[in-house]
Motif scaffolding. Structure first.
Motif, PDB file in Angstrom:
ATOM      1  N   PRO A 118     -32.906 -18.351 -17.521  1.00 37.86           N
ATOM      2  CA  PRO A 118     -31.453 -18.529 -17.284  1.00 37.86           C
ATOM      3  C   PRO A 118     -31.068 -19.373 -16.195  1.00 37.86           C
ATOM      4  CG  PRO A 118     -32.063 -16.454 -16.022  1.00 37.86           C
ATOM      5  CD  PRO A 118     -33.351 -17.226 -16.580  1.00 37.86           C
ATOM      6  N   PRO A 139     -27.545 -13.171 -18.891  1.00 38.57           N
ATOM      7  CA  PRO A 139     -27.478 -14.779 -18.904  1.00 38.57           C
ATOM      8  C   PRO A 139     -28.217 -15.204 -20.196  1.00 38.57           C
ATOM      9  CG  PRO A 139     -28.764 -14.240 -17.048  1.00 38.57           C
ATOM     10  CD  PRO A 139     -28.021 -12.976 -17.665  1.00 38.57           C
ATOM     11  N   ASP A 142     -31.434 -21.353 -20.788  1.00 40.36           N
ATOM     12  CA  ASP A 142     -30.913 -22.310 -20.503  1.00 40.36           C
ATOM     13  C   ASP A 142     -31.911 -23.442 -20.556  1.00 40.36           C
ATOM     14  OD1 ASP A 142     -27.953 -23.409 -19.474  1.00 40.36           O
ATOM     15  OD2 ASP A 142     -29.485 -24.296 -18.129  1.00 40.36           O
TER      16      ASP A 142
END
Length: 314
Positions: A118, A139, A142
């Motif tokens: 994340p 989250p 990413d």
């Protein structure tokens, strides 16, 4: 008086060069870590002092915290801090062995269900952080956090169980990028430059390069920055230039730009050195301390980029 047998101090660059002006700025404003890094990269300093300074940011969970990445404050380990630590270790040839094995354990412990990282782990809650990096309870994975870490580990031939699913995530994320922004593309390049499947990486980079040019994500004419849009959420004037994507001539992103475009960008970068010897921070500044800590980091990267392209710095 120096002790017998002590290592000599790094030698200073000639006065009035870009490097000497930057050195003055670094000694005046930088954290110990950036001072040690400057000495290593430009003054013939040793790697051990860099690693010693970096160790002050390491936590018991084998991640890194303590505002190593200045936009996240507080003691807790975060993926972005740990990615920064790996970049430092890579730059001094120390990104391997037990220390990186321990880092991979930390990365495993904070990974999302699909095995990636994340941007911000919820442990940041309660500590100061830049307003553009919100903390959420669950989250998502990413690419901005995962791509550079996976790339660095592959670059250093690190093999760990965590890498398998994280690498798969990076491939899927990079090959599906459409409506992207400059920092995400930079993270994709950091992955592609060291991904083991070179043919696949070259094909993905070629597609990304077309996207960067079509969407005008890189300023190709520094005299007309207003002709290039700033991505939503970025600070006014937070433009990106060819050297931001291709930090070295051997990056896959170098093929995205002509020699003339890269030369103009490097001329612009060299001219960006400020009167105090440092380079400016282009992203949004939200606290005085973070601005002070970030400028030496940006200055180091500017000098390293210029040197990588053979530009004289002194």
């Amino acid at each position: 008086m120096a002790e017998t047998g002590a290592s000599p101090l790094p030698s200073a660059p000639p006065a009035h060069t870009p490097l000497s002006r930057a050195e003055h700025f670094v000694w005046l404003t930088a954290r110990v870590l950036e001072q040690r890094r400057f000495a290593y990269h430009f003054l013939g300093g040793a790697a051990d002092p860099v690693e010693t300074a970096l160790a002050a940011y390491r936590n018991e969970d084998e991640g890194y915290g303590h505002a190593l990445e200045p936009d996240l404050r507080g003691p807790v380990s975060q993926p972005l801090h740990t990615a920064h630590a790996l970049r430092v270790l890579d730059s001094i040839g120390r990104c391997g062995g037990q220390r990186v094995e321990h880092v991979c354990r930390y990365l495993t412990s904070v990974s999302t269900p699909d095995g990636a990282l994340p941007a911000i782990h919820p442990s940041q809650r309660g500590y100061p952080a830049a307003p553009f990096v919100p903390v959420v309870d669950d989250p998502p994975s990413d690419l901005l956090a995962t791509g550079p870490v996976v790339g660095l580990l592959h670059r250093n031939e690190v093999w760990h169980a965590w890498l398998f699913r994280a690498t798969d995530f990076c491939w899927q994320a990079v090959e599906s990028l459409e409506n992207s922004h400059p920092y995400e593309v930079e993270a994709a390049v950091a992955f592609l430059d060291s991904a083991p499947d070179r043919a696949r990486a070259e094909a993905a980079a070629d597609r990304l390069g077309r996207l960067v040019r079509e969407r005008r994500l890189a300023v190709l004419d520094p005299d007309r920055p207003e002709a290039y849009p700033v991505a939503p959420g970025y600070a006014p004037g937070e433009h990106h230039f060819p050297y931001d994507f291709a930090r070295t001539p051997d990056s896959l992103a170098r093929a995205w730009f002509t020699d003339e475009e890269m030369a103009r960008a490097l001329d612009f970068l060299a001219a960006e050195q400020q009167e105090d010897g440092g380079w400016p921070v282009r992203w949004r500044q939200w606290a005085p301390g973070t601005a002070l800590e970030c400028r030496p980091m940006v200055t180091l990267e500017a000098l390293r980029t210029l040197r990588a392209y053979g530009r004289p710095i002194g």
